[in-house]
Scaffold this motif. Sequence first.
Motif, mmCIF file in Angstrom:
data_model
loop_
_atom_site.group_PDB
_atom_site.id
_atom_site.type_symbol
_atom_site.label_atom_id
_atom_site.label_comp_id
_atom_site.label_asym_id
_atom_site.label_seq_id
_atom_site.Cartn_x
_atom_site.Cartn_y
_atom_site.Cartn_z
ATOM 1 N N MET A 91 0.879 -0.990 -0.048
ATOM 2 C CA MET A 91 -0.018 0.074 0.012
ATOM 3 C C MET A 91 0.642 1.235 0.040
ATOM 4 N N SER A 92 2.051 1.170 0.191
ATOM 5 C CA SER A 92 3.038 2.292 0.472
ATOM 6 C C SER A 92 3.149 2.696 -1.477
ATOM 7 N N PRO A 93 3.001 3.978 -1.466
ATOM 8 C CA PRO A 93 3.523 4.613 -2.893
ATOM 9 C C PRO A 93 4.674 4.195 -3.298
ATOM 10 N N GLY A 94 4.856 3.705 -4.788
ATOM 11 C CA GLY A 94 6.214 3.277 -5.156
ATOM 12 C C GLY A 94 6.159 3.296 -6.744
ATOM 13 N N PRO A 95 7.125 2.588 -7.257
ATOM 14 C CA PRO A 95 6.886 2.574 -8.815
ATOM 15 C C PRO A 95 5.966 1.533 -9.240
ATOM 16 N N LEU A 135 13.874 2.475 -14.539
ATOM 17 C CA LEU A 135 13.107 3.658 -13.958
ATOM 18 C C LEU A 135 13.023 4.855 -14.563
ATOM 19 N N LEU A 136 14.134 5.271 -15.030
ATOM 20 C CA LEU A 136 14.517 6.448 -15.528
ATOM 21 C C LEU A 136 14.037 6.486 -17.267
ATOM 22 N N TRP A 137 14.005 5.340 -17.853
ATOM 23 C CA TRP A 137 13.509 5.237 -19.105
ATOM 24 C C TRP A 137 11.804 5.524 -18.799
ATOM 25 N N LEU A 138 11.192 4.932 -17.998
ATOM 26 C CA LEU A 138 9.847 4.974 -17.766
ATOM 27 C C LEU A 138 9.476 6.405 -17.439
ATOM 28 N N PRO A 155 -2.735 13.993 -18.391
ATOM 29 C CA PRO A 155 -1.166 14.826 -18.262
ATOM 30 C C PRO A 155 -0.577 14.946 -16.865
ATOM 31 N N VAL A 156 -1.540 15.225 -15.805
ATOM 32 C CA VAL A 156 -1.090 15.623 -14.759
ATOM 33 C C VAL A 156 -0.543 14.118 -14.081
ATOM 34 N N ILE A 157 -1.217 13.115 -14.101
ATOM 35 C CA ILE A 157 -1.060 11.665 -13.820
ATOM 36 C C ILE A 157 0.543 11.168 -14.220
ATOM 37 N N ASP A 158 0.591 11.815 -15.563
ATOM 38 C CA ASP A 158 1.689 11.200 -16.142
ATOM 39 C C ASP A 158 3.054 12.033 -15.546
ATOM 40 N N GLY A 159 2.850 13.411 -15.501
ATOM 41 C CA GLY A 159 3.911 13.982 -15.101
ATOM 42 C C GLY A 159 4.297 13.614 -13.448
ATOM 43 N N ILE A 160 3.372 13.259 -12.686
ATOM 44 C CA ILE A 160 3.528 12.800 -11.224
ATOM 45 C C ILE A 160 4.266 11.655 -11.286
ATOM 46 N N CYS A 161 3.757 10.812 -12.138
ATOM 47 C CA CYS A 161 4.409 9.033 -12.129
ATOM 48 C C CYS A 161 5.706 9.295 -12.807
ATOM 49 N N GLY A 162 5.825 10.201 -13.824
ATOM 50 C CA GLY A 162 7.184 10.648 -14.547
ATOM 51 C C GLY A 162 8.172 10.844 -13.732
ATOM 52 N N LEU A 163 7.773 11.826 -12.804
ATOM 53 C CA LEU A 163 8.556 12.322 -11.791
ATOM 54 C C LEU A 163 9.070 11.531 -10.815
ATOM 55 N N LEU A 164 7.962 10.554 -10.315
ATOM 56 C CA LEU A 164 8.381 9.585 -9.298
ATOM 57 C C LEU A 164 9.528 8.628 -9.979
ATOM 58 N N PHE A 165 9.058 7.955 -11.021
ATOM 59 C CA PHE A 165 10.043 7.204 -11.690
ATOM 60 C C PHE A 165 11.520 7.778 -11.770
ATOM 61 N N ALA A 166 11.684 8.985 -12.161
ATOM 62 C CA ALA A 166 12.793 9.756 -12.605
ATOM 63 C C ALA A 166 13.510 9.744 -11.183
ATOM 64 N N VAL A 167 12.926 10.376 -10.211
ATOM 65 C CA VAL A 167 13.497 10.731 -8.910
ATOM 66 C C VAL A 167 14.262 9.343 -8.463
ATOM 67 N N ILE A 168 13.146 8.170 -8.410
ATOM 68 C CA ILE A 168 13.830 7.056 -7.831
ATOM 69 C C ILE A 168 15.064 6.310 -8.616
ATOM 70 N N GLY A 169 14.959 6.448 -9.996
ATOM 71 C CA GLY A 169 16.051 5.883 -10.710
ATOM 72 C C GLY A 169 17.254 6.917 -10.786
#
Length: 219
Positions: free
Chosen positions: A19-23, A84-87, A195-209
């Motif tokens: 349930m914890s937010p992640g990739p 994750l950076l690619w995602l 677009p907002v969901i893509d942006g948020i998820c993209g930032l999450l993937f990019a930050v973790i990667g």
Amino acid sequence: MNEATTLLTLVTVHIVALMSPGPDFALVVQNAGRYGRQTGVMIALGLSLGILLHSLLSLTGASLLIHQHPTLFNVLQGAGGGYLLWLGYGALKATWHHWQQRHMPDSDKAPAAKTRVIANRRQALLKGFTTNILNPKALVFFLSLLSTLVPADMSLSGKTTALGLLWLTSFLWFGLLAWLLTGQRLQRTLQRWTPVIDGICGLLFAVIGSLIWLNLLTA
């Protein structure tokens, strides 16, 4: 601690972690809302199969061998961080493309895509599986979880049950998430916010990667 108590504790800790937010969570939210229920459920299945493989590798000691060999573990971390950076790049690129489309004259806009699936169910399954299996944090988590809670002398049936429960709870959680996100009314709302969901998820993937790569470069 008897086997029933061990299994209950194992599943409880695992559900809290799911349930914890992640990739994994972000991948389901991003794709189920955009491509529909079937794609979301297939991604959920892929994620749960990745979790099953991580669990199996941890119980058999393979994950411990990987973790104890710095070069091999670094390669895995590098591959996971790169994926994750690619995602992240793909999601942020989609957001940028949508922003450009909004600010173009109607005559210059590209025609809408005719298909609403990633490509096919196999691709959705593979995307979910790859995202989970290449996540080095998942390897460390399951290695720690199973080595701590599952005693070495647990029966074969007990270990098999543990694997089955970890897979089942993972699939049910991500599958439920995909199912809820693809109700007709909610999906229409999510598609407006794509677009907002893509942006948020993209930032999450990019930050973790990026953090994974930064940790490798500074280690």
